[in-house]
Design a protein around this motif. Sequence first.
Motif, PDB file in Angstrom:
ATOM      1  N   LEU A 147       2.177   1.829  -3.432  1.00  0.00           N
ATOM      2  CA  LEU A 147       1.085   2.288  -4.468  1.00  0.00           C
ATOM      3  C   LEU A 147       0.982   3.724  -4.147  1.00  0.00           C
ATOM      4  CD1 LEU A 147      -1.175  -0.585  -4.607  1.00  0.00           C
ATOM      5  CD2 LEU A 147       0.122   0.137  -6.237  1.00  0.00           C
ATOM      6  N   SER A 148       1.039   4.119  -2.812  1.00  0.00           N
ATOM      7  CA  SER A 148       0.896   5.436  -2.586  1.00  0.00           C
ATOM      8  C   SER A 148       1.795   6.398  -3.079  1.00  0.00           C
ATOM      9  CB  SER A 148       0.746   5.933  -1.171  1.00  0.00           C
ATOM     10  OG  SER A 148      -0.541   5.018  -0.419  1.00  0.00           O
ATOM     11  N   GLN A 149       3.131   5.973  -2.973  1.00  0.00           N
ATOM     12  CA  GLN A 149       4.367   6.771  -3.528  1.00  0.00           C
ATOM     13  C   GLN A 149       4.333   6.834  -4.963  1.00  0.00           C
ATOM     14  OE1 GLN A 149       7.375   4.167  -1.835  1.00  0.00           O
ATOM     15  NE2 GLN A 149       7.773   5.684   0.217  1.00  0.00           N
ATOM     16  N   GLU A 150       3.867   5.700  -5.694  1.00  0.00           N
ATOM     17  CA  GLU A 150       3.589   5.761  -7.146  1.00  0.00           C
ATOM     18  C   GLU A 150       2.464   6.869  -7.327  1.00  0.00           C
ATOM     19  OE1 GLU A 150       2.892   2.112  -9.001  1.00  0.00           O
ATOM     20  OE2 GLU A 150       4.691   1.109  -7.782  1.00  0.00           O
ATOM     21  N   LYS A 151       1.509   6.839  -6.824  1.00  0.00           N
ATOM     22  CA  LYS A 151       0.414   7.968  -7.175  1.00  0.00           C
ATOM     23  C   LYS A 151       0.949   9.372  -6.902  1.00  0.00           C
ATOM     24  CE  LYS A 151      -3.408   4.770  -5.985  1.00  0.00           C
ATOM     25  NZ  LYS A 151      -4.392   4.806  -4.977  1.00  0.00           N
ATOM     26  N   ILE A 152       1.813   9.292  -5.788  1.00  0.00           N
ATOM     27  CA  ILE A 152       2.124  10.825  -5.701  1.00  0.00           C
ATOM     28  C   ILE A 152       3.220  11.235  -6.710  1.00  0.00           C
ATOM     29  CG2 ILE A 152       3.726  12.051  -3.960  1.00  0.00           C
ATOM     30  CD1 ILE A 152       2.278  10.491  -1.549  1.00  0.00           C
ATOM     31  N   SER A 153       4.209  10.149  -7.051  1.00  0.00           N
ATOM     32  CA  SER A 153       5.087  10.604  -7.980  1.00  0.00           C
ATOM     33  C   SER A 153       4.426  10.981  -9.140  1.00  0.00           C
ATOM     34  CB  SER A 153       5.991   9.342  -8.203  1.00  0.00           C
ATOM     35  OG  SER A 153       6.560   9.379  -7.113  1.00  0.00           O
ATOM     36  N   ARG A 154       3.412  10.249  -9.635  1.00  0.00           N
ATOM     37  CA  ARG A 154       2.468  10.610 -10.864  1.00  0.00           C
ATOM     38  C   ARG A 154       1.931  11.869 -10.976  1.00  0.00           C
ATOM     39  NH1 ARG A 154      -1.496   6.667 -11.092  1.00  0.00           N
ATOM     40  NH2 ARG A 154      -0.201   4.928 -10.042  1.00  0.00           N
ATOM     41  N   VAL A 155       1.351  12.414  -9.783  1.00  0.00           N
ATOM     42  CA  VAL A 155       0.774  13.633  -9.622  1.00  0.00           C
ATOM     43  C   VAL A 155       1.760  14.706  -9.653  1.00  0.00           C
ATOM     44  CG1 VAL A 155      -0.500  15.174  -7.930  1.00  0.00           C
ATOM     45  CG2 VAL A 155      -1.285  12.740  -8.155  1.00  0.00           C
ATOM     46  N   GLU A 196       0.781  -1.199   0.159  1.00  0.00           N
ATOM     47  CA  GLU A 196      -0.013   0.047  -0.124  1.00  0.00           C
ATOM     48  C   GLU A 196       0.695   1.181  -0.006  1.00  0.00           C
ATOM     49  OE1 GLU A 196      -2.472  -0.641   3.389  1.00  0.00           O
ATOM     50  OE2 GLU A 196      -3.811  -1.974   2.243  1.00  0.00           O
TER      51      GLU A 196
END
Length: 133
Positions: free
Chosen positions: A122-130, A119
Motif C-alpha cells: 500500500l505504501s508503494q502504491e501511494k508513493i507511485s501515485r504521488v 502495508e
Amino acid sequence: MLELPTPVIAYLIALLLENRSLAYLLVQKDGALSAWGGKLAAYGVGNLQKGRNIGQQIFFLEGLLPLDDVSLFLPRLKTEEGICADVHIFPSEEGDWVLLLDATVDEMQLSLIQQHANELSLSQEKISRVLNQ
C-alpha cells in the motif's frame, strides 16, 4: 540415523509437550480408530469411540486415510473449532498415526508477515501515485 545425547532428546520432548500440545490418534488400515491420547481437547476433539471410522469422528481426516507407504504433512490446518494445528500422518505396522501439534504461534507470525507485506504494498502504491501526479 542421527544419534543425540539423552539430555538433548529429553529437552526436545519436554519442549514439544509443553509448547505444542501434542495429541495423537492411531487408525487401523480399515479406518477404525484404535487408540488416542495427548491433549486432544485442545483441538476440540472429544467423545471418540474405539472401533468407529475416524472420518466420521474427525471431519478433516475424511479421505486422507489409509496411507500407502508415504507420510503426509498438513501445515497450519484449521480444525472445526478454528484451532490451528500442524498435522503429521505416517504409516506404521500398527496402523496410521495422526499427530497434532499446536501451530497457533506459527499462524500468528505468518499473519504478521502478511500484514507487513500488505502495508508495504500500500505504501508503494501511494508513493507511485504521488510521483505520477
